[in-house]
Each structure stands twice: as structure tokens, then as C-alpha cells.
Design a protein around this motif. Structure first.
Motif, PDB file in Angstrom:
ATOM      1  N   HIS A  69      69.092  24.583  38.633  1.00  0.00           N
ATOM      2  CA  HIS A  69      67.636  24.119  38.863  1.00  0.00           C
ATOM      3  C   HIS A  69      67.266  23.851  40.237  1.00  0.00           C
ATOM      4  O   HIS A  69      66.364  24.301  40.862  1.00  0.00           O
ATOM      5  N   GLN A  70      67.907  23.070  40.861  1.00  0.00           N
ATOM      6  CA  GLN A  70      67.932  22.747  42.246  1.00  0.00           C
ATOM      7  C   GLN A  70      67.835  23.834  43.344  1.00  0.00           C
ATOM      8  O   GLN A  70      66.757  23.977  44.002  1.00  0.00           O
ATOM      9  N   LYS A  71      68.753  24.793  43.046  1.00  0.00           N
ATOM     10  CA  LYS A  71      68.836  25.918  43.972  1.00  0.00           C
ATOM     11  C   LYS A  71      67.511  26.471  44.020  1.00  0.00           C
ATOM     12  O   LYS A  71      66.862  27.011  44.970  1.00  0.00           O
ATOM     13  N   GLU A  72      66.754  26.861  42.771  1.00  0.00           N
ATOM     14  CA  GLU A  72      65.577  27.732  42.588  1.00  0.00           C
ATOM     15  C   GLU A  72      64.496  26.786  43.473  1.00  0.00           C
ATOM     16  O   GLU A  72      63.744  27.377  44.083  1.00  0.00           O
ATOM     17  N   PHE A  73      64.451  25.429  43.083  1.00  0.00           N
ATOM     18  CA  PHE A  73      63.497  24.503  43.678  1.00  0.00           C
ATOM     19  C   PHE A  73      63.332  24.526  45.350  1.00  0.00           C
ATOM     20  O   PHE A  73      62.539  24.500  45.983  1.00  0.00           O
ATOM     21  N   ILE A  74      64.881  24.715  45.775  1.00  0.00           N
ATOM     22  CA  ILE A  74      65.052  24.439  47.338  1.00  0.00           C
ATOM     23  C   ILE A  74      64.662  25.626  47.876  1.00  0.00           C
ATOM     24  O   ILE A  74      63.888  26.031  49.117  1.00  0.00           O
ATOM     25  N   GLU A  75      65.056  26.857  47.305  1.00  0.00           N
ATOM     26  CA  GLU A  75      64.591  28.099  47.885  1.00  0.00           C
ATOM     27  C   GLU A  75      63.154  28.201  47.562  1.00  0.00           C
ATOM     28  O   GLU A  75      62.687  29.193  48.711  1.00  0.00           O
ATOM     29  N   GLY A  76      62.339  27.706  47.021  1.00  0.00           N
ATOM     30  CA  GLY A  76      61.072  27.807  47.026  1.00  0.00           C
ATOM     31  C   GLY A  76      60.395  27.282  48.027  1.00  0.00           C
ATOM     32  O   GLY A  76      59.452  27.730  48.594  1.00  0.00           O
ATOM     33  N   ILE A  77      60.867  25.922  48.638  1.00  0.00           N
ATOM     34  CA  ILE A  77      60.232  25.280  49.708  1.00  0.00           C
ATOM     35  C   ILE A  77      60.550  26.161  50.905  1.00  0.00           C
ATOM     36  O   ILE A  77      59.987  26.448  51.798  1.00  0.00           O
ATOM     37  N   ARG A  78      62.014  26.822  50.910  1.00  0.00           N
ATOM     38  CA  ARG A  78      62.375  27.592  52.248  1.00  0.00           C
ATOM     39  C   ARG A  78      61.676  28.814  52.100  1.00  0.00           C
ATOM     40  O   ARG A  78      61.241  29.373  53.384  1.00  0.00           O
TER      41      ARG A  78
END
Length: 209
Positions: A69-78
Motif C-alpha cells: 500500500h505504501q509503495k502505491e502511495f509514495i509513487e503517487g507523490i513522485r
């Protein structure tokens, strides 16, 4: 001819992803304390022994679900950070994205706080909490820096001051949503924007010195 057969490594990764998705679903519904491996196996429609083959215990499954879940969230910011627009415009896009995610699927974020609380009692979970905190800080740094890289002290400020502020907002809006209190998406977005604006103002002050 292309070989359509999966390698052992690919099959192993696929099965872990399948079990992780099942674990995430059950953990979001019941929380860590009330979730059993047997329930996760039932959700995955897999024998209990399969879980033990791919994961050592429930904690490892929770970490895998959290990371996904965190991977998807962080990739969204990037993605937003790397896209067009000024830094303030990108910050507003990120704030709007966060508000939308909380509005559409607030329960998906419960696992963050469940893992953090559980890490207070289980030392084995603490490294992944630190790891993901580092990724969050790095993503926020990419979002707010323009041209020149940020200094070490500013990065520490993001980690120790702004990240907790944003996390507190997530927790508050998540709690209100789960408790059934009405939450205005625009209010959520404004709250995130205000914190990010404070960070940008601080960076402007640092660069002007």
C-alpha cells in the motif's frame, strides 16, 4: 516462440502478491490483533500451510501488505513531483490526491496506524516503519525542492515536524470517516495544503538567507 510458462521466481512472487492482497483485505477489516492466519488463508482460498511456506508469521504478512500500500502511495507523490507545474501547484495536486484517496477509500489507511501501534510492542516491526518513513521523507523532499537539493537540516525538519503534521491530519480525517462523522473533502484538501504551504514558506526563508 515465447515461453508462456512462469519461472519459479515469477510464480513465487505472484503467489506472495496474492496472499498479500488477501492479508491486506482481512487486516483492513479486522485489524492485526483480531486477524488469524486461518482467516487470511480462507480469504486467499489457499491451504493454511501455503501461508507458512511463503511467510514466517502474521507479522511478516502485515509488513508485506503495508509495503504494497505504501509503495502505491509514495509513487503517487513522485509522479506528481516529476510532472509539470510549479512547486506550489504540485503541492496542491498532491493535497487533492490525498483528499480524494481518503474520501474514496479511507479504510485502506488503517493498516498504517495499526502497524505503527503494533511496532511499539514488536521490535521486529520497527525497521519497516523506519524504512517507510524514510521513503515518505524522500518523496516529500522531491515534491518541494526546486532545482537545488535540500540541506540535511531541512530534511530533518520534514522528518521530525512536517511528516508528523501530515500524518496527524491523515489520522484525524481517517478517524472521523470511520466513526461516521461527515468529512468535507475540500476541508481535507485545504488542511494538507496549509501544512505544505508552511513547509514552502520555511524553504523560501532558508533560501533567502
Amino acid at each position: 516462440m515465447t515461453d508462456l510458462r512462469m519461472t519459479k521466481v515469477q510464480k513465487h512472487a505472484r503467489n506472495r502478491e496474492m496472499l498479500t492482497a488477501a492479508a491486506q483485505s482481512v487486516l483492513l477489516q479486522k485489524g492485526f490483533a483480531k486477524t488469524s492466519l486461518r482467516e487470511i488463508a480462507a480469504a486467499a482460498e489457499a491451504p493454511l500451510g501455503t501461508l507458512h511456506y511463503y511467510f514466517n508469521d502474521k507479522s511478516e504478512l502485515m509488513v508485506s501488505a503495508f509495503r504494497a500500500h505504501q509503495k502505491e502511495f509514495i509513487e503517487g507523490i513522485r509522479r506528481i513531483a516529476a510532472g509539470p507545474g510549479t512547486v506550489p501547484e504540485k503541492c496542491r495536486k498532491v493535497a487533492a490526491s490525498w483528499s480524494e484517496k481518503l474520501t474514496l477509500n479511507s479504510s485502506a489507511y488503517r493498516i498504517w496506524y495499526d502497524l505503527g501501534n503494533q511496532a511499539l510492542f514488536e521490535p521486529d516491526l520497527r525497521p519497516v516503519v523506519r524504512e517507510m518513513e524514510g521513503f515518505q521523507v524522500a518523496a516529500l523532499t522531491e515534491l518541494v525542492q526546486s532545482g537545488e537539493g535540500l540541506g540535511h537540516q531541512t530534511t530533518l525538519r520534514i522528518r521530525d515536524y512536517y511528516l508528523p503534521m501530515l500524518g496527524g491530519l491523515f489520522h484525524r480525517f481517517l478517524q472521523r470517516s470511520i466513526f461516521g462523522d461527515p468529512v468535507d473533502p475540500e476541508q481535507q484538501e485545504r488542511a494538507f495544503v496549509e501544512v505544505l504551504d508552511l513547509l514552502l514558506m520555511e524553504l523560501d526563508g532558508v533560501s533567502a538567507r
